[in-house]
Enzyme design. Structure first.
Site, PDB file in Angstrom:
ATOM      1  N   HIS A  73       0.866  -1.183   0.000  1.00 57.15           N
ATOM      2  CA  HIS A  73       0.000   0.000   0.000  1.00 57.15           C
ATOM      3  C   HIS A  73       0.903   1.232   0.000  1.00 57.15           C
ATOM      4  CE1 HIS A  73      -2.887   2.932   1.661  1.00 57.15           C
ATOM      5  NE2 HIS A  73      -3.856   2.086   1.361  1.00 57.15           N
ATOM      6  N   ASP A 116       2.911  -4.328   8.204  1.00 57.05           N
ATOM      7  CA  ASP A 116       1.675  -3.589   7.977  1.00 57.05           C
ATOM      8  C   ASP A 116       0.526  -4.573   8.182  1.00 57.05           C
ATOM      9  OD1 ASP A 116      -0.598  -2.379   6.996  1.00 57.05           O
ATOM     10  OD2 ASP A 116       0.304  -1.690   5.130  1.00 57.05           O
ATOM     11  N   GLN A 155      -4.659  -5.098   7.089  1.00 54.75           N
ATOM     12  CA  GLN A 155      -5.620  -6.066   6.569  1.00 54.75           C
ATOM     13  C   GLN A 155      -5.627  -7.372   7.348  1.00 54.75           C
ATOM     14  OE1 GLN A 155      -7.763  -5.080   4.446  1.00 54.75           O
ATOM     15  NE2 GLN A 155      -6.744  -3.164   3.921  1.00 54.75           N
ATOM     16  N   LYS A 198     -10.858  -0.564  10.221  1.00 53.80           N
ATOM     17  CA  LYS A 198     -10.980  -1.763   9.390  1.00 53.80           C
ATOM     18  C   LYS A 198     -11.387  -2.993  10.203  1.00 53.80           C
ATOM     19  CE  LYS A 198      -7.439  -0.153   6.107  1.00 53.80           C
ATOM     20  NZ  LYS A 198      -8.280   0.120   4.936  1.00 53.80           N
ATOM     21  N   CYS A 225      -4.828   2.433  -3.752  1.00 62.01           N
ATOM     22  CA  CYS A 225      -3.604   2.935  -3.104  1.00 62.01           C
ATOM     23  C   CYS A 225      -2.460   1.927  -3.236  1.00 62.01           C
ATOM     24  CB  CYS A 225      -3.847   3.272  -1.634  1.00 62.01           C
ATOM     25  SG  CYS A 225      -4.997   4.630  -1.383  1.00 62.01           S
TER      26      CYS A 225
END
Length: 415
Positions: free
Chosen positions: A131, A208, A211, A234, A373
């Protein structure tokens, strides 16, 4: 419906009842099918009640006041930190820093750790599937500090080329920063193995988890992660609050990211002394109610069980992939369900992704369209944009069927 996935371990209809937005009709007589949870999830009543109660009964600033409301607000804010720490199995709540989102968490590491500990010529390894939030901060740091960025390539199936990764580690990188789960391909990267290999090469790691944390169990101690970043919005929580987890020794060695109230222990006219962890990275009045709302979201997810969430998403994702692959001409990007979450970015020949999304919206189906993104990843596959359908714990097999029917309608219109 595919009989192999009839049996599920989650009472989806009961879960859906917790999310008021899912009962909407977005057009007259057209019920909502929300398939954009990768961008942001819907919020359950429990989270909205937590926010409402904070603002109705406990509005006050934290840490400084000694009156009742201030003490109540402080207790609720710090209790949320403890819940988040337990959720990711952090050794201590002091290693959980509240930020605005994943992007700010990664920028915090780039600005604070990066500007203190990098030297010209140092190598940072990223991947082609990142991302922008895990690309641009390192590009900015590299330009400022004369660093070298290297990238783990993505193979045609949407998996990272770990053989190339091992070769890149011979460059003795200072840091490896990578997505645990791709927001475009759904690829779940082998984080534990990647961290192990990085540590063997003497590198630190930043994961990261924007997700992954909402969808699969994530244990920072099991992963041996040095840094982990993720967002509240999220994972059924409010927007405006995120998390940076870091190893205690690393966080203690890093200078403050922002200056101002609450990140200081003492201030004189020409000097200051920083506060202890985690407060030295939380300058100013934070998103107090939002942090409490994130704590409520964590409770909600814990009550269901992250393993249950992951198993259900695998079931609905398997069905979705099977149905999507039935559609002539449609191309789904990413690996098989053995290596991915329930994220499906796809293209239709001769139809722009924005047209796909617009027509589906008329059917009440909310999907994403664009580069998500992740422009370099789309460049890697030679496409300008994809449409993306993403599933979460509140989606149903019937909604998969509505998506497929909607795509057939797109094909009919553009035939």
């Amino acid at each position: 419906m595919n009989p192999k996935i009839e049996t599920i371990s989650l009472d989806v209809q009961r879960v859906r009842a917790d999310f008021p937005t899912l009962a909407r009709e977005v057009h007259p007589g057209v019920p909502l099918v929300y398939l954009d949870s990768t961008a942001t999830s819907q919020k359950p009543e429990a989270v909205m009640q937590a926010l409402d109660q904070m603002y109705r009964l406990h509005t006050a600033n934290i840490h400084r006041g000694i009156h009742t409301l201030a003490e109540e607000a402080t207790a609720a804010y710090e209790a949320a930190r403890q819940r988040v720490a337990a959720f990711i199995n952090a050794p201590s709540p002091r290693q959980v820093v509240f930020t605005r989102n994943t992007t700010e968490s990664i920028n915090l590491v780039a600005y604070s750790w990066g500007r203190r500990f990098t030297q010209p010529g140092d190598v940072i390894i990223l991947t082609e599937m990142e991302h922008h939030s895990n690309l641009v901060p390192w590009q900015m740091l590299a330009a400022e500090r004369d660093l070298r960025l290297e990238f783990i390539p993505v193979d045609p199936d949407g998996l990272l080329d770990l053989a190339v990764y091992r070769q890149l580690l011979a460059l003795e990188p200072l840091l490896v920063a990578f997505s645990h789960m791709s927001n475009v391909l759904g690829t779940i990267n082998p984080a534990k193995e990647m961290v192990r290999l990085a540590h063997e090469a003497g590198a630190l790691t930043l994961i990261d988890g924007a997700q992954s944390v909402p969808h699969i169990p994530v244990d920072v101690q099991n992963l041996e992660a040095d840094f982990l970043a993720f967002s509240g919005h999220k994972m059924c929580g409010p927007s405006g609050v995120g998390v940076l987890y870091g190893r205690k020794d690393l966080l203690e060695a890093m200078p403050p990211f922002l200056g101002g109230g609450d990140m200081i222990k003492r201030v004189e006219l020409r000097s200051f002394k920083t506060n202890s962890l985690p407060h030295k990275f939380e300058a100013g009045t934070p998103a107090i109610a939002e942090a409490v709302g994130l704590g409520a979201a964590v409770d909600y997810m814990q009550n269901i069980g992250m393993q249950t969430v992951a198993q259900y998403e695998h079931q609905i994702g398997s069905y979705a992939l099977e149905r999507l692959e039935e559609i002539p001409g449609l191309r789904v990007f990413g690996p098989s369900m053995d290596h991915k979450g329930s994220v499906f970015s796809f293209t239709l020949p001769g139809v722009h992704a924005h047209d796909v999304a617009q027509i589906l919206d008329q059917k009440g189906i909310a999907v994403r369209a664009g580069h998500h993104c992740a422009m370099p990843l789309h460049d890697r596959f030679g496409i300008p944009a994809t449409a993306r359908a993403s599933f979460y714990l509140y989606n149903t097999m019937e909604e998969v069927d509505r998506l497929v029917d909607g795509i057939y309608e797109v094909k009919r219109i553009f035939a």
